[in-house]
Design a protein around this motif. Structure first.
Motif, PDB file in Angstrom:
ATOM      1  N   GLY A  51     -25.425  14.820  24.618  1.00 52.51           N
ATOM      2  CA  GLY A  51     -26.078  16.111  24.456  1.00 52.51           C
ATOM      3  C   GLY A  51     -25.285  17.276  25.009  1.00 52.51           C
ATOM      4  N   LYS A  52     -24.127  17.041  25.661  1.00 47.37           N
ATOM      5  CA  LYS A  52     -23.370  18.144  26.264  1.00 47.37           C
ATOM      6  C   LYS A  52     -21.962  18.270  25.707  1.00 47.37           C
ATOM      7  CE  LYS A  52     -25.844  18.334  30.661  1.00 47.37           C
ATOM      8  NZ  LYS A  52     -25.717  18.348  32.143  1.00 47.37           N
ATOM      9  N   GLY A  53     -21.470  17.246  25.043  1.00 46.47           N
ATOM     10  CA  GLY A  53     -20.153  17.393  24.436  1.00 46.47           C
ATOM     11  C   GLY A  53     -19.202  16.262  24.792  1.00 46.47           C
ATOM     12  N   THR A  54     -18.004  16.344  24.196  1.00 48.91           N
ATOM     13  CA  THR A  54     -16.986  15.302  24.338  1.00 48.91           C
ATOM     14  C   THR A  54     -15.631  15.957  24.578  1.00 48.91           C
ATOM     15  OG1 THR A  54     -18.210  13.874  22.819  1.00 48.91           O
ATOM     16  CG2 THR A  54     -15.901  13.314  23.230  1.00 48.91           C
ATOM     17  N   LYS A  55     -14.813  15.292  25.404  1.00 52.05           N
ATOM     18  CA  LYS A  55     -13.449  15.803  25.654  1.00 52.05           C
ATOM     19  C   LYS A  55     -12.442  14.685  25.443  1.00 52.05           C
ATOM     20  CE  LYS A  55     -11.976  16.791  29.860  1.00 52.05           C
ATOM     21  NZ  LYS A  55     -11.748  17.535  31.126  1.00 52.05           N
ATOM     22  N   PHE A  56     -11.452  14.928  24.579  1.00 50.80           N
ATOM     23  CA  PHE A  56     -10.327  14.025  24.376  1.00 50.80           C
ATOM     24  C   PHE A  56      -9.135  14.555  25.167  1.00 50.80           C
ATOM     25  CE2 PHE A  56     -12.988  13.114  20.779  1.00 50.80           C
ATOM     26  CZ  PHE A  56     -12.810  11.765  20.534  1.00 50.80           C
ATOM     27  N   THR A  57      -8.505  13.683  25.928  1.00 53.47           N
ATOM     28  CA  THR A  57      -7.333  14.064  26.719  1.00 53.47           C
ATOM     29  C   THR A  57      -6.142  13.224  26.265  1.00 53.47           C
ATOM     30  OG1 THR A  57      -8.743  14.577  28.620  1.00 53.47           O
ATOM     31  CG2 THR A  57      -6.383  14.298  29.042  1.00 53.47           C
ATOM     32  N   LEU A  58      -5.093  13.912  25.788  1.00 50.48           N
ATOM     33  CA  LEU A  58      -3.886  13.249  25.330  1.00 50.48           C
ATOM     34  C   LEU A  58      -2.747  13.548  26.290  1.00 50.48           C
ATOM     35  CD1 LEU A  58      -5.513  14.481  22.655  1.00 50.48           C
ATOM     36  CD2 LEU A  58      -3.738  13.195  21.479  1.00 50.48           C
ATOM     37  N   SER A  59      -1.928  12.552  26.550  1.00 48.21           N
ATOM     38  CA  SER A  59      -0.802  12.696  27.480  1.00 48.21           C
ATOM     39  C   SER A  59       0.463  12.209  26.789  1.00 48.21           C
ATOM     40  CB  SER A  59      -1.064  11.886  28.754  1.00 48.21           C
ATOM     41  OG  SER A  59       0.051  11.922  29.604  1.00 48.21           O
ATOM     42  N   PHE A  60       1.486  13.087  26.713  1.00 52.53           N
ATOM     43  CA  PHE A  60       2.767  12.732  26.103  1.00 52.53           C
ATOM     44  C   PHE A  60       3.879  12.906  27.138  1.00 52.53           C
ATOM     45  CE2 PHE A  60       0.069  14.023  22.599  1.00 52.53           C
ATOM     46  CZ  PHE A  60       0.315  13.057  21.650  1.00 52.53           C
ATOM     47  N   PRO A  61       4.758  11.950  27.260  1.00 55.05           N
ATOM     48  CA  PRO A  61       5.878  12.097  28.205  1.00 55.05           C
ATOM     49  C   PRO A  61       6.795  13.225  27.766  1.00 55.05           C
ATOM     50  CG  PRO A  61       6.144  10.118  26.878  1.00 55.05           C
ATOM     51  CD  PRO A  61       4.782  10.651  26.588  1.00 55.05           C
ATOM     52  N   VAL A  62       7.373  13.904  28.754  1.00 54.58           N
ATOM     53  CA  VAL A  62       8.206  15.085  28.439  1.00 54.58           C
ATOM     54  C   VAL A  62       9.598  14.667  27.937  1.00 54.58           C
ATOM     55  CG1 VAL A  62       7.033  16.559  30.072  1.00 54.58           C
ATOM     56  CG2 VAL A  62       8.979  15.193  30.836  1.00 54.58           C
ATOM     57  N   GLN A  63       9.999  13.417  28.158  1.00 54.15           N
ATOM     58  CA  GLN A  63      11.294  12.947  27.681  1.00 54.15           C
ATOM     59  C   GLN A  63      11.095  11.727  26.796  1.00 54.15           C
ATOM     60  OE1 GLN A  63      13.648  12.171  31.119  1.00 54.15           O
ATOM     61  NE2 GLN A  63      14.050  14.324  31.543  1.00 54.15           N
ATOM     62  N   ASN A  64      12.058  11.484  25.969  1.00 60.84           N
ATOM     63  CA  ASN A  64      12.013  10.326  25.073  1.00 60.84           C
ATOM     64  C   ASN A  64      12.271   9.059  25.871  1.00 60.84           C
ATOM     65  OD1 ASN A  64      12.022   8.562  22.987  1.00 60.84           O
ATOM     66  ND2 ASN A  64      13.940   9.279  22.074  1.00 60.84           N
TER      67      ASN A  64
END
Length: 471
Positions: A456-469
């Motif tokens: 009833g209040k919402g959803t949050k998706f958190t994505l994390s990508f490394p800064v280097q290959n």
């Protein structure tokens, strides 16, 4: 011919024990016999030397000395005889013949001053005896000697008694050994039987069976290896079962997903063919058929895309991407979709943030998640944020929609998963393949994705990508 392992163990153990005891018994019996006779001959030599020494020291009282020794030795069942250099008997307590009967070798040895010992003699005396010959030398000249005899029956009685004790001890030891062999063999056979029963159970499909294991011996280690094997088989069977369930569910979901648009399209075609749709509604019907066709195309494309990802047929072309520019493009693309549900999209991204990713795939990820947020939000807001941590670029997509039931949070990544609430309260009512593809693409970037939601209040998706290959 089949011979039980228990009997094999018993025969092998008991055979080794019996052979060992037989060898030890023979050696010990021989040792006892040698010891008894050696002790007897040593006793005779000691008495003989004492008699000769006393006579030599007091020749005048030789008769008295001889009689005295005769009385003492008679009590010990020992007879002795003195003889001269011609083997004629001078004094004897037992021999009645006038001469001592000696072989040439014995006579030669004693004349040369060497004592002669015979442990067992059965011919020259009235009874079987042990005897000792000691030379009597005066002024370096052989003048005769002394013969001491003792019946061997006493020694034999001692040896016989010792052998009896040895036999009894051997019998007791063998009985105990047989009992211990039986216990040990039974113990090992039971352990092997447990392995056999467990193997049969596994062969019949029971992967819950386990066997007590230890590092005590090879059987214990084998039990540990067996348990490890069964655990892996159990895990494999569970995975196979899960895959089969997922296959069935997938077929059911695909059938359901295809049935609805195909039914709609078929109805529209039938209606147009039979002139059952008013002219004013034809344009709307055609648009509906077009939308359903596009939906079918999207569904097929998503399936193909998902299978390509799962089979590693997708190649990423990573590059540095200005995150704020990409997010603004996505906002522009989806503002119209959001407005249809009275939603508004807000962007909060640091202009300096650069994310190292495949441009097309990152766009696909963000659009999928943002569309899901729009789908489950009405008269609300969707926030697109971006910031940097120490080692990662963080992207957040948060909405103020209906949220996800806690029981459904971990299930939204499954293919075609549908939340029950969404089916009844949401016109879209599906998560589809989108989030499954999203998670797979994020993992291909060596990233991570997490979702938090409150009903009833919402959803949050958190994505994390490394800064280097990292590849």
């Amino acid at each position: 011919m089949k011979v039980k392992y228990l009997y094999q163990q018993l025969v092998s153990h008991f055979s080794v024990i019996v052979i060992a005891f037989l060898l030890l018994s023979l050696l010990f019996s021989h040792y006892i016999e040698q010891f008894v006779y050696a002790n007897k001959t040593e006793e005779l030599q000691t008495y003989g030397q004492s008699i000769l020494r006393d006579i030599q020291q007091d020749q005048r009282s030789s008769d008295k000395i001889l009689k005295s020794y005769g009385q003492v030795l008679n009590g010990r069942d020992i007879q002795y005889s003195l003889f001269d250099e011609n083997s004629a008997i001078i004094y004897s307590t037992g021999i009645k013949t006038p001469l001592i009967s000696l072989s040439e070798k014995e006579w030669h040895d004693i004349k040369n001053g060497q004592p002669v010992t015979v442990k067992q003699d059965f011919k020259r005396f009235n009874e079987a005896v042990t005897f000792v010959l000691l030379p009597y030398v005066q002024n370096n000249r052989f003048v005769g000697g002394i013969l001491l005899t003792s019946p061997i029956k006493g020694s034999r009685e001692v040896i016989s008694q010792m052998n009896t004790y040895l036999l009894i001890t051997t019998f007791i030891a063998l009985t105990i050994s047989l009992l211990l062999s039986w216990i040990l063999s039974t113990f090992h056979v039971r352990r092997i039987k447990r392995l056999q029963d467990a193997t049969s159970a596994v062969a019949q499909g029971d992967y819950s069976v386990r066997i007590p294991s230890s590092d005590f011996d090879e059987i214990g280690e084998l039990a540990g290896d067996f348990n490890e094997m069964v655990e892996k088989l159990d895990a494999s069977m569970e995975e196979i079962e899960n895959l089969e369930n997922r296959r069935r569910q997938f077929m059911a979901d695909v059938s359901h997903e295809l049935r609805t648009p195909l039914t709609t399209i078929r109805g529209m075609i039938e209606g147009l063919k039979n002139n059952m749709i008013p002219e004013s509604e034809k344009e709307k019907g055609l648009q509906l058929a077009t939308n359903e066709t596009l939906r079918l195309i999207r569904l097929v494309n998503e399936n193909l895309d998902y299978e390509k990802i799962r089979s590693n047929q997708v190649t990423l072309f990573k590059q540095d991407i200005q995150l704020v520019e990409l997010v603004e493009i996505i906002k522009d693309q989806l503002d119209g979709v959001a407005a249809e549900r009275n939603n508004e999209i807000f962007v909060a991204v640091d202009p300096n943030i650069v994310v190292f990713a495949d441009y097309d795939r990152l766009t696909q990820i963000l659009i999928n998640i943002t569309k899901n947020s729009i789908q489950f939000t009405e008269n609300g807001r969707i926030y697109l944020r971006g910031y940097m941590s120490k080692t990662n670029c963080i992207i957040e997509i948060e909405d103020t929609g209906i949220g996800i039931d806690p029981d459904d949070v971990e299930k939204i990544w499954s293919r075609f998963y549908k939340a029950i609430v969404s089916r009844t309260t949401n016109p879209y009512g599906e998560f589809g393949l989108g989030l499954s593809i999203v998670k797979s693409l994020v993992m291909m970037h060596n990233g991570a994705i997490d979702v938090t939601s409150e009903k009833g209040k919402g959803t949050k998706f958190t994505l994390s990508f490394p800064v280097q290959n990292e590849n």
